[in-house]
Design a protein around this motif. Sequence first.
Motif, PDB file in Angstrom:
ATOM      1  N   UNK A  54       0.825  -1.210   0.000  1.00  0.00           N
ATOM      2  CA  UNK A  54       0.000   0.000   0.000  1.00  0.00           C
ATOM      3  C   UNK A  54       0.857   1.257   0.000  1.00  0.00           C
ATOM      4  N   UNK A  55       1.964   1.229   0.716  1.00  0.00           N
ATOM      5  CA  UNK A  55       2.873   2.376   0.701  1.00  0.00           C
ATOM      6  C   UNK A  55       3.411   2.625  -0.704  1.00  0.00           C
ATOM      7  N   UNK A  56       3.789   1.559  -1.367  1.00  0.00           N
ATOM      8  CA  UNK A  56       4.304   1.698  -2.730  1.00  0.00           C
ATOM      9  C   UNK A  56       3.245   2.257  -3.670  1.00  0.00           C
ATOM     10  N   UNK A  57       2.013   1.752  -3.517  1.00  0.00           N
ATOM     11  CA  UNK A  57       0.947   2.215  -4.402  1.00  0.00           C
ATOM     12  C   UNK A  57       0.627   3.685  -4.151  1.00  0.00           C
ATOM     13  N   UNK A  58       0.609   4.088  -2.891  1.00  0.00           N
ATOM     14  CA  UNK A  58       0.341   5.492  -2.564  1.00  0.00           C
ATOM     15  C   UNK A  58       1.453   6.387  -3.069  1.00  0.00           C
ATOM     16  N   UNK A 110       3.179   5.955  -5.709  1.00  0.00           N
ATOM     17  CA  UNK A 110       3.148   6.009  -7.170  1.00  0.00           C
ATOM     18  C   UNK A 110       2.102   6.976  -7.715  1.00  0.00           C
ATOM     19  N   UNK A 111       1.209   7.453  -6.877  1.00  0.00           N
ATOM     20  CA  UNK A 111       0.145   8.346  -7.350  1.00  0.00           C
ATOM     21  C   UNK A 111       0.743   9.635  -7.896  1.00  0.00           C
ATOM     22  N   UNK A 120       8.699   7.537   2.969  1.00  0.00           N
ATOM     23  CA  UNK A 120      10.074   7.936   2.671  1.00  0.00           C
ATOM     24  C   UNK A 120      10.217   8.446   1.244  1.00  0.00           C
ATOM     25  N   UNK A 121       9.426   7.888   0.331  1.00  0.00           N
ATOM     26  CA  UNK A 121       9.535   8.266  -1.080  1.00  0.00           C
ATOM     27  C   UNK A 121       8.859   9.591  -1.404  1.00  0.00           C
ATOM     28  N   UNK A 122       8.051  10.111  -0.473  1.00  0.00           N
ATOM     29  CA  UNK A 122       7.329  11.364  -0.727  1.00  0.00           C
ATOM     30  C   UNK A 122       7.494  12.276   0.491  1.00  0.00           C
ATOM     31  N   UNK A 123       8.625  12.946   0.618  1.00  0.00           N
ATOM     32  CA  UNK A 123       8.849  13.810   1.785  1.00  0.00           C
ATOM     33  C   UNK A 123       7.958  15.051   1.753  1.00  0.00           C
ATOM     34  N   UNK A 124       7.692  15.579   2.950  1.00  0.00           N
ATOM     35  CA  UNK A 124       6.910  16.805   3.057  1.00  0.00           C
ATOM     36  C   UNK A 124       5.420  16.605   3.221  1.00  0.00           C
ATOM     37  N   UNK A 125       4.980  15.338   3.228  1.00  0.00           N
ATOM     38  CA  UNK A 125       3.548  15.059   3.331  1.00  0.00           C
ATOM     39  C   UNK A 125       3.305  13.886   4.276  1.00  0.00           C
ATOM     40  N   UNK A 126       2.070  13.804   4.752  1.00  0.00           N
ATOM     41  CA  UNK A 126       1.599  12.591   5.424  1.00  0.00           C
ATOM     42  C   UNK A 126       0.387  12.072   4.661  1.00  0.00           C
TER      43      UNK A 126
END
Length: 232
Positions: A52-56, A58-59, A106-112
């Motif tokens: 799920x982390x990977x899929x999120x 990739x958006x 980790x792949x998308x810093x600055x957001x939750x």
Amino acid sequence: MEFLREALALLPEKHAIRVVRADAGFFDQQLLGFLEQRGLSYIIVARLTLWLKREAARITTWRALDAHYAAAEFHLQLFGWDRPRRFVVIREQLRAERPSLGRKLLDVPGYTFRVFVSNLALPPEELWRDYNRRADMENRIAELKHDLAADDFCLQEFFATEAAFRSILLLFNLLGEFQRASQLSTYRQPATLRAQVFFAALCWAGPATAWSCIYLLPGVGCSNASRSWKTC
């Protein structure tokens, strides 16, 4: 699952369940299948597994809700699941002045990110807002625990423990019905309502009983007693 089956069996026929809302502790294929089989709508927080982390992460297409929030969705069949299901994602920009309830990637810093699984055909933001309306339930659970000691007993027999717990739930419901019937202007927790309930009983017993016992009630001083007595 057994508790849910029992609860649904006890639900009167005239009552309809609009939606089942649950946290990540209930993110389970067996539960989702059970709800779908019963034709129940649900909004459940997804446990952020690796897939799920990977899929999120990739958006790439996000729809802005305001300056800080954005929404997206995808369909995914997780390992062990019998079908793909709809996931909605709410992305929140990190801010120093406001804590965020989501999880960082980790792949998308600055957001939750907050991820929900649902079988409702509503826009992601409506599902998110609908789920957030359950927040007050946590306060009711806390009242059961701290005001009525619902988590502070354990009897030797299972059914005896269940009976005691159900008695506490009955008391909680009676206190809520008392507030509704009394048309109180604001909701009062059981601990703060206790004195008012006792004082109302003293009022019904008559002036002599009320005034002789009023100083035994915690948190009710002379001035408060006078005001309360006038409203009985």
